[in-house]
Design a protein around this motif. Structure first.
Motif, PDB file in Angstrom:
ATOM      1  N   ASN A  96      41.198  66.907  21.779  1.00  0.00           N
ATOM      2  CA  ASN A  96      39.808  67.115  22.191  1.00  0.00           C
ATOM      3  C   ASN A  96      39.495  68.554  22.607  1.00  0.00           C
ATOM      4  N   LYS A  97      40.317  69.496  22.159  1.00  0.00           N
ATOM      5  CA  LYS A  97      40.059  70.892  22.511  1.00  0.00           C
ATOM      6  C   LYS A  97      39.391  71.667  21.375  1.00  0.00           C
ATOM      7  N   GLN A  98      39.018  70.945  20.291  1.00  0.00           N
ATOM      8  CA  GLN A  98      38.420  71.638  19.153  1.00  0.00           C
ATOM      9  C   GLN A  98      36.916  71.829  19.310  1.00  0.00           C
ATOM     10  N   PHE A  99      36.307  71.138  20.285  1.00  0.00           N
ATOM     11  CA  PHE A  99      34.867  71.293  20.497  1.00  0.00           C
ATOM     12  C   PHE A  99      34.604  72.579  21.272  1.00  0.00           C
ATOM     13  N   THR A 100      33.583  73.322  20.862  1.00  0.00           N
ATOM     14  CA  THR A 100      33.315  74.639  21.444  1.00  0.00           C
ATOM     15  C   THR A 100      33.105  74.558  22.953  1.00  0.00           C
ATOM     16  N   ASN A 101      32.359  73.545  23.401  1.00  0.00           N
ATOM     17  CA  ASN A 101      32.008  73.425  24.815  1.00  0.00           C
ATOM     18  C   ASN A 101      32.839  72.343  25.492  1.00  0.00           C
TER      19      ASN A 101
END
Length: 777
Positions: free
Chosen positions: A48-53
């Motif tokens: 879940n660290k691929q989302f920008t925010n």
């Protein structure tokens, strides 16, 4: 200089073939294991660290007070979503529903597909910034018939040239006609938010505030006051229901998934820490092994080092030579490790159920590899380099190489630490294996053997009575039923159950499972009293309750009484024994079986032993009659149960693999050290033999120090491993008793191998010719 160094390394390697082979093989196994585990851990930590925010996205957790306990859910009701939208500090509130299963998707007359779909809020892509390959994120879900699909689904539907067809394509989804509003890049494997397609959700505005229907995320600024937002919502809930909410950052959802009594209670992070520790153990043990054997080899060259010092060699050059030799062996072992990983990686990924990819072209990867080699090489070479080169030449020339620090051989201390770690991990592996066996073999309250489960399509559900009759005509089936659950993914829970004498404030929750009258017979659930009648008067719904539910509602006097479930009066006609309809992480909960087959989702068939191929063939033909062109899919209940404990099984597999690796490293180290001890004491043994010493005396000379350390390490490892296993099994509602077999079986096995190794070298010592060694000098 380099040429002389390489010649020295080659000469010493050939002179000490056995210890060199043990060093290289043991170290390469350890390095390969450490690298694979490091990348597995890195993959786990990247979820879940691929989302920008990602730092500003939080999942909403709902905590419901049920009598004296608090249950936590990762879904909330729409009224709570509405309240969150009213808060100024919340930028977006997005939500998803449970997966849409068994819904056929088709383009023209192509083969039907069954992708994973979810209903989402219209603003979903304002919160999750997926990259759009086609369409506009703000308009993709504008209409109720719009759909957003992933790139891989577009390839399956239209082929590689999907971009030229997707604009005007009309898809059929079940009985609906839909149009594609957007195509997004596939979700990466390391995310908990994933689907093949999504559609716009139209929530019910009149939904009860205590419902748990929507997986919800709030999007805020990184500096937002999450405690303030939480307090505002909880103040609103306080006057309405016995429930509160909390927030969990999306980067923690995968790793910290468990809650206990309303508070975070670990999750996947337990396995990450466990195998992070295993990685450290493997590196430490390989370094210990390497240090022990490299030191042993260096001590055999003690006179050579002394002669070089007498001839004018300075300490720096001698230290450089020893460290260079250690580094050379380390890099050579690393090369073998990387080659092994390259060829074994597909099998490794299959065993670990992972998608590990080594970034061969990444500079950081090679920096990690080189740094690891340097650290281990220096750790292995620094002790002999500093200690031996610091001695006076007279000490070198008179010494037999039996140096000790504080009266205890450094090599022996390191060996004791190695044995402690080995026994600790082996004990833990035995405990994990027994717990997994308990999960896989526990009596669930129904007979799971030869049960076949198939999801029902809408067409099949409409004709379920006809289908059941068709299947019953086959001799392959002994019983056929339908159910609203597969008994693996759980059942709907509700506190909306009313019975006579229910106490005010009682918030007990009941599972509600829709079945038909054949369900109890098909599952072979034991009936205590009454039954679920095959025929009911018009307008009356019959239900059967389990023992736990009966205990809450008033014992057996409830049989024949009317209770109210979800606003509908139903008649209690029977009582059954408790059975597990959830995972074994939770105790059996109160359950109501409702005779309402039209609400079912699964066909459950009991197959006669030996007739499995015929049963599958018959069921396949029935499937074709009602699902023309659809892919036939079924599962055995045993396989579904096994998949339920996949994480625990993976833990067991990893623990077994790496405990074997550590044991092998330990035994190799013991073999190398005992071989060194044998060679170091050949003269002493020869004198003892000449003087008539018995066999036991010779064994004592060789191995008494080793076995003292083994027993000390065992005495320390047993209580520590007991604590570790006890903490691990506490998360299960049903857990093993920690028997002595778990702790003493590995100890006995390691002792047997150690004794056999000792016997091998002691026999060699006993049969040697003392004359040969005594005339050497």
């Amino acid at each position: 200089m380099i040429s002389l160094l390489m010649k020295s390394i080659a000469r010493n390697t050939l002179h000490n073939k056995l210890t060199s082979v043990i060093n290289v093989v043991g170290l390469s196994i350890a390095l390969a294991s450490a690298i694979v585990l490091t990348f597995w851990i890195t993959e786990e930590l990247s979820y879940n660290k691929q989302f920008t925010n990602n730092e500003g996205i939080y999942q909403v957790i709902m905590h419901v007070r049920i009598n004296d306990q608090t249950e936590s859910y990762r879904s909330i009701s729409y009224p709570i979503i509405t309240k969150l939208n009213e808060l100024a500090s919340v930028k977006e509130v997005v939500h998803l529903t449970s997966p849409l299963e068994s819904v056929a998707m088709q383009y023209k007359d192509n083969q039907k597909l069954y992708p994973l779909g979810k209903m989402v809020s219209p603003n979903f892509f304002s919160g999750f910034d997926n990259r759009f390959l086609y369409g506009n994120p703000s308009e993709a879900l504008a209409g109720p018939s719009s759909i957003v699909i992933t790139e891989s689904l577009a390839n399956k539907l239209f082929g590689k040239n999907w971009i030229s067809l997707v604009d005007k394509a009309i898809l059929s989804l079940g009985n609906r006609q839909i149009q594609i509003g957007g195509v997004i890049e596939d979700f990466p494997a390391n995310t908990t938010v994933r689907f093949d397609f999504c559609m716009r959700n139209e929530p019910s505005l009149e939904e009860h505030i205590g419902s748990i229907n929507y997986e919800t995320y709030v999007v805020v600024e990184k500096s937002a006051d999450m405690i303030g937002i939480q307090d505002a919502v909880n103040s609103y809930l306080k006057e309405k229901i016995q429930a509160t909410i909390s927030f969990q950052n999306i980067t923690e959802v995968y790793l910290y998934s468990n809650f206990k009594d309303g508070k975070p209670d670990g999750g996947r992070i337990t396995y990450v820490k466990l195998f992070g520790l295993a990685t450290l153990f493997i590196i430490v043990m390989s370094a210990i092994n390497f240090t022990n054997l490299f030191t042993a080899n260096s001590l055999k060259r003690i006179k050579e080092i002394g002669m070089r010092k007498v001839m004018g060699a300075n300490r720096t050059s001698l230290m450089f030579q020893l460290l260079s030799e250690a580094l050379f062996i380390t890099f050579f072992a690393m090369a073998i490790a990387l080659i092994s990983i390259y060829f074994l990686l597909p099998e490794i990924n299959s065993s670990l159920k992972s998608n590990i990819l080594l970034p061969w072209s990444d500079g950081m990867f090679w920096f990690f590899v080189i740094t690891l080699c340097i650290i281990i090489g220096i750790l292995a070479g620094i002790y002999p380099a500093i200690f031996l080169t610091g001695l006076n030449p007279s000490q070198f020339l008179k010494s037999h190489g039996n140096f000790k620090v504080g009266g205890i051989g450094v090599r022996n201390v390191l060996f004791g630490l190695q044995f402690f770690i080995s026994l600790l991990l082996t004990n833990f592996t035995f405990g994990v294996t027994e717990q997994i066996q308990l999960l896989m073999n526990k009596d669930l309250g129904y007979d799971r053997d030869a049960l076949l489960v198939k999801a029902l399509s809408s067409d099949e559900l409409n004709k379920i009575d006809v289908i059941k009759e068709q299947l019953k005509k086959s001799t392959a089936f002994s019983s056929v039923s339908v159910s609203g659950s597969d008994l693996i993914s759980g059942v709907p829970m509700t506190s909306d159950v009313i019975w006579q004498n229910k106490q005010p404030g009682d918030s007990s929750r009941f599972g509600v499972l829709f079945v038909d009258a054949d369900f109890i017979e098909t599952m072979k659930i034991k009936t205590i009293v009454g039954e679920l009648p095959k025929y009911s008067p018009p307008g009356l719904i019959n239900v059967v309750v389990n023992e736990t539910a009966m205990g809450l509602m008033g014992e057996r006097k409830l049989i024949g009484e009317i209770i109210n479930v979800w606003g509908t009066d139903v008649k209690v006609t029977g009582l059954i024994e408790d059975f597990n309809f959830n995972s074994l992480f939770t105790q059996v909960q109160p359950l109501i079986l409702v005779d309402l087959p039209e609400e079912s989702e699964y066909l459950i068939c009991r197959v006669n032993h030996g007739d499995e191929p015929q049963a599958i063939e018959v069921l396949s033909e029935v499937h074709k009659d009602y699902n023309q062109g659809d892919i036939f899919h079924f599962e055995w209940m045993e396989d579904r149960i096994a998949s339920l404990y996949e994480n625990e099984s993976l833990t067991g597999v990893l623990a077994k693999i790496f405990s074997v690796i550590i044991v092998v490293i330990t035994i190799m180290g013991f073999f190398g050290l005992s071989n060194f001890a044998f060679k170091q004491k050949t003269k002493e043994i020869s004198i003892r033999k000449v003087l008539g010493a018995p066999y036991k005396s010779i064994v004592s000379v060789l191995f008494w120090d080793f076995f003292k350390l083994i027993f000390i390490a065992a005495a320390l490892a047993l209580p520590v491993s007991y604590i570790l296993i006890q903490q691990w099994v506490e998360k299960f509602a049903y857990r093993i008793d920690l028997s002595m077999n778990i702790f003493f079986t590995p100890l006995v096995a390691l002792l047997i191998v150690s004794v056999l190794t000792a016997l091998y070298h002691s026999v060699k010592a006993y049969v040697l010719n003392p004359v040969f060694f005594l005339r050497e000098d």
